[in-house]
Design an enzyme around this catalytic site. Sequence first.
Site, mmCIF file in Angstrom:
data_model
loop_
_atom_site.group_PDB
_atom_site.id
_atom_site.type_symbol
_atom_site.label_atom_id
_atom_site.label_comp_id
_atom_site.label_asym_id
_atom_site.label_seq_id
_atom_site.Cartn_x
_atom_site.Cartn_y
_atom_site.Cartn_z
ATOM 1 C CG HIS A 125 3.053 3.814 8.683
ATOM 2 N ND1 HIS A 125 3.210 4.629 7.578
ATOM 3 C CD2 HIS A 125 2.621 2.612 8.202
ATOM 4 C CE1 HIS A 125 2.891 3.950 6.490
ATOM 5 N NE2 HIS A 125 2.537 2.731 6.841
ATOM 6 C CE LYS A 180 25.825 -4.738 -6.872
ATOM 7 N NZ LYS A 180 26.097 -3.651 -7.821
ATOM 8 N NE ARG A 216 -3.032 -2.705 2.560
ATOM 9 C CZ ARG A 216 -2.385 -3.870 2.414
ATOM 10 N NH1 ARG A 216 -1.066 -3.901 2.357
ATOM 11 N NH2 ARG A 216 -3.040 -4.991 2.323
ATOM 12 C CB THR A 217 3.274 2.554 2.468
ATOM 13 O OG1 THR A 217 2.464 1.998 3.506
ATOM 14 C CG2 THR A 217 3.768 3.915 2.883
ATOM 15 N NE ARG A 255 6.923 0.576 5.195
ATOM 16 C CZ ARG A 255 5.713 0.025 5.067
ATOM 17 N NH1 ARG A 255 5.594 -1.240 4.735
ATOM 18 N NH2 ARG A 255 4.634 0.743 5.268
HETATM 19 N N1 CP Z 1 -0.439 -0.165 5.937
HETATM 20 C C1 CP Z 1 0.749 -0.420 5.385
HETATM 21 O O1 CP Z 1 1.766 0.169 5.751
HETATM 22 O O2 CP Z 1 0.730 -1.383 4.411
HETATM 23 P P1 CP Z 1 1.978 -1.810 3.515
HETATM 24 O O3 CP Z 1 2.948 -2.521 4.417
HETATM 25 O O4 CP Z 1 1.396 -2.695 2.450
HETATM 26 O O5 CP Z 1 2.595 -0.564 2.966
#
Ligand code: CP
Length: 320
Positions: A142, A91, A63-64, A113
């Site tokens: 988040h 690497k 999603r993100t 992330r």
């Molecule tokens: N909600 C969320 O962070 O989903 P993803 O891990 O798919 O990005």
Amino acid sequence: MEKSTVSMRGKHILGLENFSPAEIKLVLATAKEMKTIIHRDIKKVPALRGKSVVTLFYEPSTRTRTSFETAGKYLGADVVNITSGTSSIVKGESLRDTLLTVEAMGFDAIVMRHKEEGAAEFATKVVKHPVIINAGDGAHAHPSQGLLNLFTLLEHKGHLKGLKVAIIGDILHSRVARSDIWGMRKMGIEVHLAGPKTMLPRFLYQEPNIFVHDRIEDAIKDADAINVLRIQLERQKAGLFPSKREYARIFGLNDERLALAKKDVLVLHPGPMNKGLEISPYIAYGDNSAIQEQVQNGVAVRMALLTLTLTGGKESEANH
Ligand code: CP
């Protein structure tokens, strides 16, 4: 009511603890405008033409990552994706060198992330020009998920102040829960937490406007919304709950428990879901569920974040 002009141009998005209520309102108001673009036949505006965004993901995401990429493209930015498995990270290239490398290519924003808490803040100390947007750092934060949850609540309820929201499950490992708690409290939402004691950080017991319950039923009673968290099996130490079956029996959201909340209760889940564990499939796809809407709202909120941080957007007046 006092009015102030808010600008988020150049702001690093690290966590909602660093947002004022006026900034949160500005993001939500901008996301509302952005959502209209998603519904057009031609989903393309030139707001970020000439800007470039890189997504740098050291952990898996559907999603993100995709919604930041989509958000940038709808706004006319150039978007490039780097994932740890298909880059020189395999690497052994360090985070610092990877950040310096993408900065040298001229990117205006780095959406990242990482499994380590504080990785996004570290990035702000390494690079000079790009805006850093935290798309999840370990169990810390988040922020875009917290904002899209607020946006979804606002769309359905028409207001945020005074709502009662239950957050259920693995609070300890959840960056979503932390961002929810920061954002919701800033917007005057009463937050009720429930989960196994082994998954509830002790410091939360002393926090104002947070109510910690032993039983999920007590957290859900009369709730306006229930945010069910994913059991993060990948971050778990052994022994935090006896078995998946026991967890589902004591803490899973089922019809009987849902009936304790308000009739129009909104069910949220950040995804991906462990259906049959933390949430019943009937509720996940049922009338009260806003889980698919959350995904679409994620694109709108991320469009807002990219616009506001890279251009300032339209300087808006937000009420305190
Ligand atoms: N909600 C969320 O962070 O989903 P993803 O891990 O798919 O990005």
